[in-house]
Design a protein around this motif. Structure first.
Motif, PDB file in Angstrom:
ATOM      1  N   CYS A 156      53.922  24.507  69.514  1.00 23.47           N
ATOM      2  CA  CYS A 156      52.738  24.853  70.317  1.00 23.47           C
ATOM      3  C   CYS A 156      51.863  23.616  70.556  1.00 23.47           C
TER       4      CYS A 156
ATOM      5  N   CYS B 194      50.465  29.851  64.746  1.00 21.65           N
ATOM      6  CA  CYS B 194      49.805  30.342  65.974  1.00 21.65           C
ATOM      7  C   CYS B 194      50.242  31.765  66.309  1.00 21.65           C
ATOM      8  N   THR B 195      51.541  32.055  66.060  1.00 18.64           N
ATOM      9  CA  THR B 195      52.084  33.366  66.427  1.00 18.64           C
ATOM     10  C   THR B 195      51.593  34.474  65.490  1.00 18.64           C
TER      11      THR B 195
ATOM     12  N   HIS C 259      49.410  22.269  73.487  1.00 17.90           N
ATOM     13  CA  HIS C 259      48.002  22.594  73.206  1.00 17.90           C
ATOM     14  C   HIS C 259      47.403  21.551  72.268  1.00 17.90           C
TER      15      HIS C 259
ATOM     16  N   HIS D 180      38.702  28.290  68.805  1.00 17.06           N
ATOM     17  CA  HIS D 180      39.012  28.601  67.401  1.00 17.06           C
ATOM     18  C   HIS D 180      37.796  28.442  66.497  1.00 17.06           C
TER      19      HIS D 180
ATOM     20  N   PRO E 173      53.558  25.440  63.878  1.00 12.08           N
ATOM     21  CA  PRO E 173      52.807  25.188  65.109  1.00 12.08           C
ATOM     22  C   PRO E 173      53.223  23.939  65.886  1.00 12.08           C
TER      23      PRO E 173
ATOM     24  N   THR F   1      45.217  23.840  63.012  1.00  9.55           N
ATOM     25  CA  THR F   1      46.456  23.144  63.406  1.00  9.55           C
ATOM     26  C   THR F   1      47.594  23.340  62.397  1.00  9.55           C
TER      27      THR F   1
ATOM     28  N   HIS G  10      48.597  34.999  68.307  1.00  6.79           N
ATOM     29  CA  HIS G  10      48.922  34.946  69.741  1.00  6.79           C
ATOM     30  C   HIS G  10      50.335  35.445  70.003  1.00  6.79           C
TER      31      HIS G  10
END
Lengths: 426, 301
Positions: A187, A212-213, A191, A202, A184, A208, A216
């Motif tokens: 990202c 993330c993928t 973010h 979230h 992450p 964290t 998303h």
């Protein structure tokens, strides 16, 4: 560094670069014993079309300086276009270090040395001698991505800005998929998790450290929050605690139960049905359980499958997928990644987790001609090679293919037929 | 042009040819006979398991028919084929015998290991006592010469070691990362081996060691999907290539020695083989699943 220092640095750099180029031109003139001042002019006397190229905005430095012999040998060469080295190596003679020593991913054209797929070696309308500017160049090859991005409802902002916001076009030492940093960390560069909106989105879970993928789509999707298009119901309704421990617990990301037991809470009919069968697909019973094949949050695939079936099934059944790839005749359902046309991915009473007990019936769902096939098949027709087997489709064919045509396991049809009809063997 | 040196090589090659041929013969198991039916001429259906012992008994897990079959192989003759059908077993997949002749059977439907006495009567399902964590989900299991039971627990990713009464002795965790581990083997000296089927690798944990380490590299070029493993008294590791229809022998160092048998339907060929058992006298029993039979081979001496 203040402004005057910066100016001095620029002047020094220009001097050094100018000296280098001047000395290089001198070297060239010496190497080929050119007349003084001929470098940069002589080639253009014949190659006059290059005047057009020289008018383009981005010109390769050697050409700009008239250093054609930086890449070409003016007399003779073993390589096409009188190149001084092989097409796949010549760029690297100057542009060294495009691939880091410990690269985690390399762009295919870079690895293959086909730099001209993106760059024009002489001049181009776009910066860095690129054949096209912006994402249009990337979408020349990554067509699917280009098409998807025109359709999706919500685009990830950096994608509209340019693919190179997140990707390195040559290679990445830090991540797969040419990402400039690993997820992450990449990202989190934009973010910020300490922002209230991030925490709210979230549900207060400490994500964290998560990938993330996993939820998303980093390019864009039709779902708010660019979640993948197929979202698990508890995620949609923001009921994370249905599967995970409370967000204020000591282990908030831990699931309430392990393996298939967690999923059984909601999918009890499905799972109890599986356990009523003789053969359960083994990965369902291991530590990962259902998550061996499914993503619990969101995916591109229907049924929350992690990836297309060739990829998902092929993760374990690599040998079967390889066999199909090598096969001279392709079996449509496998070619199209429809493994579940024949197999039940969860459980079955039949070998190979077949959907049907009879192989003849199974094949017959698509191949209706088998019902009037001239070769006798069926439970009353014993296989002459083994009386414990009856003749059916797999007596002669391997459904995932062989190295021969028509899925037969022998080089010729006569080799196959004479397995049983030995009297005709020559 | 034929020189004197070339002539010498040619002669040497001709002399060695019979030796090479006989060496090839030595590495190929010789078919004794296929066993197709029970004692009432009922056909086997998809047998996945076979266990044998030094007394010459061999038990078949006739999975598709939901039963066990008991045979003997003595003085080159196969006898028996009597059915054992306890109500508690509906889909026997793996079978092992302990030193007393008790049968332990992994049932594919209940995912439990059933204990049967030598007469074939159901005693109980194996309920491991005192184990840490949750109840195991066995993918396979083995019994050592002291009748200790080793369970491949895929739910908790560990090998559980139990004494003959089912009491917990210790456990060893699967290595990380790993692919899909489908079987284990235990040597006389107490070393444990695992087979990672998706990566085509063998892993080893010596008796005193806590962890498993790779014994081999990936052998994907040499096999399709190793689904069963056994080890003989000399330390030779035999892997059953389920999808490739063959058996691969590895030395104790993990190096491939030979590949035996071929995919096919005729007697002597294998089609999706399951469990194998190697007797002390050198008879190899193969549950030849998709050929609906068990085959007996004489192993090369």
């Amino acid at each position: 560094m203040n402004f005057s220092h910066a100016r001095i640095a620029v002047v020094v750099a220009n001097l050094v670069l100018g000296t280098c180029l001047f000395s290089h031109a001198q070297d060239t003139e010496l190497k080929y014993k050119l007349k003084p001042g001929a470098a940069g002019k002589l080639c253009l006397q014949c190659h006059d079309t290059f005047k057009d190229k020289l008018a383009k905005p981005s010109i390769h430095t050697p050409l700009k300086k008239g250093e054609c012999i930086g890449c070409h040998n003016p007399h003779a060469s073993d390589h096409g276009k009188l190149l001084a080295a092989d097409m796949t190596n010549i760029c690297a003679t100057c542009h060294k270090g495009m691939i880091p020593a410990d690269a985690k991913s390399v762009h295919k054209p870079v690895g293959e040395g086909t730099c001209t797929k993106c760059h024009d070696p002489h001049s181009a309308p776009a910066k860095f001698n690129l054949l096209k500017g912006g994402n249009d160049l990337c979408f020349e090859c990554h067509k699917g991505m280009g098409e998807t991005l025109t359709k999706v409802k919500f685009k990830h902002f950096p994608v509209t800005k340019g693919c190179l916001t997140c990707h390195d076009p040559h290679a990445s030492a830090k991540s797969a998929s040419l990402l400039k940093d690993a997820v992450p960390a990449l990202c989190l560069g934009c973010h910020k998790p300490d922002k209230p909106n991030f925490a709210k989105a979230h549900m207060g879970y400490p994500v964290t450290g998560a990938r993330c993928t996993g939820c998303h789509d980093p390019h864009g999707s039709d779902r708010n929050g660019i979640l993948y298009n197929n979202v698990h119901k508890p995620v949609m309704s923001k009921m994370c605690a249905q599967c995970h421990e409370a967000n204020n617990s000591a282990t908030p990301l831990k699931t309430k139960k392990g393996g298939y037991e967690l999923c059984r809470g909601c999918h009890s009919t499905l799972i109890n049905g599986m356990f009523a069968k003789n053969r359960v697909h083994w990965p369902i019973l291991d530590k990962q359980g259902c998550l061996s094949c499914h993503n619990p949050h969101a995916t591109k695939q229907k049924g929350l499958i992690k990836a297309d079936l060739i990829t998902t099934c092929g993760k374990c059944h690599q040998d079967t997928i390889r066999r199909q790839e090598k096969s001279l005749t392709k079996h449509e359902p496998i070619k199209d990644g429809k493994c579940i046309s024949c197999h039940d991915p969860h459980a079955s009473d039949n070998l190979f987790l077949f959907n049907q007990a009879s192989v003849i019936d199974l094949c017959g769902t698509c191949h209706d001609w088998q019902k009037h096939s001239t070769h006798p098949i069926g439970e009353k027709k014993r296989d002459p090679r083994n009386k414990n087997l009856y003749l059916q489709c797999l007596s002669c064919h391997r459904a995932h293919g062989t190295e021969y045509k028509h899925f037969i396991p022998f080089p010729t049809t006569s080799d196959l037929c004479t397995q049983c009809h030995e009297q005709f063997k020559r | 042009m034929i020189t004197r040196a070339n002539t010498g090589i040619l002669v040497l090659a001709l002399l060695l040819m019979p030796l090479v041929a006989s060496a090839a013969e030595l590495t190929a198991p010789k078919l004794i006979q296929p066993v197709l039916t029970d004692d009432k001429e009922g056909m086997m259906k998809s047998p996945q398991g076979v266990a044998c012992n030094k007394e010459g008994a061999f038990i078949v897990a006739d999975s598709g028919n939901g039963r066990l079959l008991r045979y003997s192989y003595k003085e080159d003759v196969v006898k028996g084929g009597g059915e054992i059908r306890p109500a508690q077993l509906s889909y026997p997949q793996r079978v092992q015998l302990n030193s007393k002749g008790d049968m332990y059977v992994l049932d594919g439907k209940s995912h439990k290991i059933a204990h049967l006495n030598p007469q074939g009567n159901f005693v109980a399902f194996l309920e491991p006592q005192g184990i840490p964590g949750v109840a195991p989900v066995p993918k396979s299991f083995k019994i050592d010469p002291e009748d200790n039971i080793y369970i491949l627990d895929i739910f908790s990713e560990r090998v559980l070691m139990l004494d003959p009464d089912g009491k917990y002795l210790k456990s060893k965790a699967f290595p990380s990362p790993h692919g899909f581990i489908t079987d284990l083997a235990v040597t006389w000296s107490g070393d444990i081996y695992l087979v990672d089927s998706t990566n085509c690798m063998v892993l080893k944990s010596a008796k005193g060691a806590d962890a498993f380490t790779p014994l081999t590299k990936s052998m994907k070029a040499d096999m399709d999907f190793p689904g069963y493993m056994t080890i003989d008294s000399k330390g030779t590791i035999y892997l059953v290539d389920q999808d490739g229809g063959g058996i691969i022998a590895l030395g104790p160092d993990g190096n491939i020695r030979t590949r035996m048998l071929t995919m096919g339907v005729k007697p002597g060929y294998l089609f999706y083989p399951g469990q194998i058992c190697l007797s002390e006298s050198g008879t190899l029993f193969v549950a030849d699943r998709d050929n609906n039979r068990v085959q007996l081979f004489e192993m090369p001496k």
